[in-house]
Design an enzyme around this catalytic site. Structure first.
Site, PDB file in Angstrom:
ATOM      1  N   MET A 102      36.249  27.417  50.562  1.00 36.79           N
ATOM      2  CA  MET A 102      35.565  28.164  50.346  1.00 36.79           C
ATOM      3  C   MET A 102      34.746  26.635  48.755  1.00 36.79           C
ATOM      4  O   MET A 102      35.409  25.790  48.023  1.00 36.79           O
ATOM      5  CB  MET A 102      35.829  28.860  49.604  1.00 36.79           C
ATOM      6  CG  MET A 102      36.448  30.106  50.195  1.00 36.79           C
ATOM      7  SD  MET A 102      37.209  31.655  48.908  1.00 36.79           S
ATOM      8  CE  MET A 102      37.767  32.697  50.178  1.00 36.79           C
TER       9      MET A 102
ATOM     10  N   SER B  33      47.435  33.854  56.220  1.00 37.67           N
ATOM     11  CA  SER B  33      45.742  33.025  55.055  1.00 37.67           C
ATOM     12  C   SER B  33      46.476  32.821  54.072  1.00 37.67           C
ATOM     13  O   SER B  33      47.438  33.375  52.531  1.00 37.67           O
ATOM     14  CB  SER B  33      45.003  34.009  54.284  1.00 37.67           C
ATOM     15  OG  SER B  33      43.830  33.517  53.926  1.00 37.67           O
TER      16      SER B  33
ATOM     17  N   GLY C 210      40.214  39.397  57.565  1.00 38.26           N
ATOM     18  CA  GLY C 210      40.070  40.092  56.675  1.00 38.26           C
ATOM     19  C   GLY C 210      40.604  41.554  56.958  1.00 38.26           C
ATOM     20  O   GLY C 210      40.167  42.293  57.823  1.00 38.26           O
TER      21      GLY C 210
ATOM     22  N   ASP D 140      41.518  29.268  54.625  1.00 37.34           N
ATOM     23  CA  ASP D 140      40.226  29.447  53.352  1.00 37.34           C
ATOM     24  C   ASP D 140      40.164  28.684  52.359  1.00 37.34           C
ATOM     25  O   ASP D 140      40.318  28.028  51.220  1.00 37.34           O
ATOM     26  CB  ASP D 140      40.858  31.106  52.887  1.00 37.34           C
ATOM     27  CG  ASP D 140      40.814  31.627  54.072  1.00 37.34           C
ATOM     28  OD1 ASP D 140      40.257  31.824  54.622  1.00 37.34           O
ATOM     29  OD2 ASP D 140      42.063  32.069  53.819  1.00 37.34           O
TER      30      ASP D 140
ATOM     31  N   GLY E 286      46.822  37.807  54.939  1.00 40.76           N
ATOM     32  CA  GLY E 286      46.375  37.556  53.902  1.00 40.76           C
ATOM     33  C   GLY E 286      47.559  38.360  53.118  1.00 40.76           C
ATOM     34  O   GLY E 286      48.706  37.747  53.078  1.00 40.76           O
TER      35      GLY E 286
ATOM     36  N   HIS F 171      46.414  29.783  58.094  1.00 44.14           N
ATOM     37  CA  HIS F 171      45.433  30.085  58.295  1.00 44.14           C
ATOM     38  C   HIS F 171      44.911  29.794  56.400  1.00 44.14           C
ATOM     39  O   HIS F 171      45.405  29.997  55.755  1.00 44.14           O
ATOM     40  CB  HIS F 171      45.165  31.345  58.041  1.00 44.14           C
ATOM     41  CG  HIS F 171      42.829  31.980  58.393  1.00 44.14           C
ATOM     42  ND1 HIS F 171      42.236  31.239  59.303  1.00 44.14           N
ATOM     43  CD2 HIS F 171      42.491  32.149  57.165  1.00 44.14           C
ATOM     44  CE1 HIS F 171      40.937  32.320  58.653  1.00 44.14           C
ATOM     45  NE2 HIS F 171      41.001  32.146  58.032  1.00 44.14           N
TER      46      HIS F 171
ATOM     47  N   MET G 164      34.256  27.959  54.281  1.00 47.34           N
ATOM     48  CA  MET G 164      33.170  28.869  54.192  1.00 47.34           C
ATOM     49  C   MET G 164      32.285  27.961  53.509  1.00 47.34           C
ATOM     50  O   MET G 164      32.748  27.963  51.798  1.00 47.34           O
ATOM     51  CB  MET G 164      34.150  30.311  53.336  1.00 47.34           C
ATOM     52  CG  MET G 164      34.409  30.912  54.295  1.00 47.34           C
ATOM     53  SD  MET G 164      35.873  32.202  53.776  1.00 47.34           S
ATOM     54  CE  MET G 164      37.157  31.107  53.584  1.00 47.34           C
TER      55      MET G 164
ATOM     56  N   PHE H 221      36.725  36.245  49.400  1.00 43.81           N
ATOM     57  CA  PHE H 221      37.743  36.697  48.877  1.00 43.81           C
ATOM     58  C   PHE H 221      38.971  37.249  49.682  1.00 43.81           C
ATOM     59  O   PHE H 221      38.972  38.722  50.592  1.00 43.81           O
ATOM     60  CB  PHE H 221      37.776  38.044  47.738  1.00 43.81           C
ATOM     61  CG  PHE H 221      36.602  37.541  46.600  1.00 43.81           C
ATOM     62  CD1 PHE H 221      36.922  36.717  45.341  1.00 43.81           C
ATOM     63  CD2 PHE H 221      35.131  37.243  47.066  1.00 43.81           C
ATOM     64  CE1 PHE H 221      35.759  36.012  44.742  1.00 43.81           C
ATOM     65  CE2 PHE H 221      34.449  36.783  46.733  1.00 43.81           C
ATOM     66  CZ  PHE H 221      34.065  36.610  44.436  1.00 43.81           C
TER      67      PHE H 221
ATOM     68  N   GLY I 215      41.882  40.244  50.032  1.00 48.05           N
ATOM     69  CA  GLY I 215      42.745  41.849  49.597  1.00 48.05           C
ATOM     70  C   GLY I 215      41.346  42.753  50.100  1.00 48.05           C
ATOM     71  O   GLY I 215      41.570  43.740  48.747  1.00 48.05           O
TER      72      GLY I 215
HETATM   73  C1  DX5 Z   1      38.288  35.805  53.152  1.00 51.78           C
HETATM   74  C2  DX5 Z   1      38.742  34.731  54.069  1.00 51.78           C
HETATM   75  C3  DX5 Z   1      40.334  35.529  54.062  1.00 51.78           C
HETATM   76  C4  DX5 Z   1      41.081  36.384  53.384  1.00 51.78           C
HETATM   77  C5  DX5 Z   1      42.229  37.360  54.015  1.00 51.78           C
HETATM   78  O1  DX5 Z   1      36.761  34.969  52.447  1.00 51.78           O
HETATM   79  O2  DX5 Z   1      38.474  34.404  55.517  1.00 51.78           O
HETATM   80  O3  DX5 Z   1      41.257  34.759  55.244  1.00 51.78           O
HETATM   81  O4  DX5 Z   1      42.388  35.566  53.075  1.00 51.78           O
HETATM   82  O5  DX5 Z   1      42.258  37.665  53.041  1.00 51.78           O
HETATM   83  P1  DX5 Z   1      43.290  39.596  53.173  1.00 51.78           P
HETATM   84  O6  DX5 Z   1      43.832  39.425  54.516  1.00 51.78           O
HETATM   85  O7  DX5 Z   1      43.686  39.933  51.681  1.00 51.78           O
HETATM   86  O8  DX5 Z   1      41.503  40.050  53.520  1.00 51.78           O
HETATM   87 ZN    ZN Z   2      39.720  33.060  56.472  1.00 56.15          ZN
END
Ligand code: DX5
Ligand code: ZN
Length: 214
Positions: free
Chosen positions: A34, A7, A175, A32, A196, A30, A65, A142, A144
């Site tokens: 938002m 991500s 996630g 994201d 991510g 990937h 999202m 988010f 992490g």
């Molecule tokens: C959260 C995102 C994820 C996020 C994953 O809303 O959809 O794609 O970037 O991040 P990590 O791998 O750090 O949980």
């Molecule tokens: Zn995502």
């Protein structure tokens, strides 16, 4: 085969091209998206997808999202998305079907996403229309956050639906995926892992991608 989709939410946005090249050993990029409404955060949108498209030959896995994704899916396809996933919570069944059909009509791969509180059965009205189903293993919004192991029964149930009803469909998790949780996701039937922070914080990114793939 297990696919890894880093991500870019965890990338350095001032050095996005460099950070996309750093994940060239992966399978998907990937992205994201938002809107500050569907989730309490704002990230990136159509112009960024368009700008990063020529920087990589990897497919762009665009995770929307956003509220009422039907309004924008064609623009994301035109900007260069290869897979476009829409949350089942983001609109009515009728409008979601329309969104998935628009993605298909653009020659791209449509998918649906489930938030943690949404049951596995929510995929059933769409399962014959999609190329990918994404199960969130954190609340979206988010990077992490901590992996929700209690999503694994849902992953298993959806793996069963896919094998019975649409065996070509991919099953993705997103996630908190890291070297400790990736094998759990794979054991429960996921075949695409979004990661991510665990990719971008690694000393050796290609080695981390290989480690996640197992
Ligand atoms: C959260 C995102 C994820 C996020 C994953 O809303 O959809 O794609 O970037 O991040 P990590 O791998 O750090 O949980
Ligand atoms: Zn995502």
């Amino acid at each position: 085969m297990i696919k890894i989709a880093p991500s870019i939410l965890s990338a350095d946005f001032a050095n996005l091209e460099r950070d996309i090249h750093r994940i060239s050993a992966a399978d998907y990029v990937h992205v994201d998206v938002m809107d500050g409404m569907f989730v309490p955060n704002i990230s990136i949108g159509i112009p960024v997808v368009k700008s990063i498209r020529p920087t990589t030959s990897l497919p762009l896995d665009v995770h929307l999202m956003i509220e009422q994704p039907v309004r924008y899916v064609e623009q994301f396809c035109d900007a260069g998305a290869d897979l476009v996933t829409c949350h089942v919570e983001a609109d009515t069944e009728e409008n979601l079907r329309a969104a998935l059909e628009k993605i298909r009509a653009k020659g791209k791969k449509p998918g649906i996403v489930l938030k943690p509180k949404t049951p596995a059965s929510a995929v059933l009205p769409f399962i014959d229309m999609v190329d990918i189903i994404l199960v969130m293993t954190v609340e979206p919004g988010f990077g992490g956050q901590k992996f929700m192991a209690d999503m694994m029964p849902k992953v298993q149930t959806i793996r069963g639906y896919i094998d019975a009803m649409n065996p070509g469909c991919e099953l993705e998790v997103d996630g908190g995926v890291d070297p400790a949780t990736a094998p759990i996701c794979i054991a429960n039937g996921a075949n695409v892992l979004v990661a991510g922070s665990s990719v971008y914080q690694a000393e050796d990114i290609p080695a981390r991608i290989a480690q996640l793939r197992g």
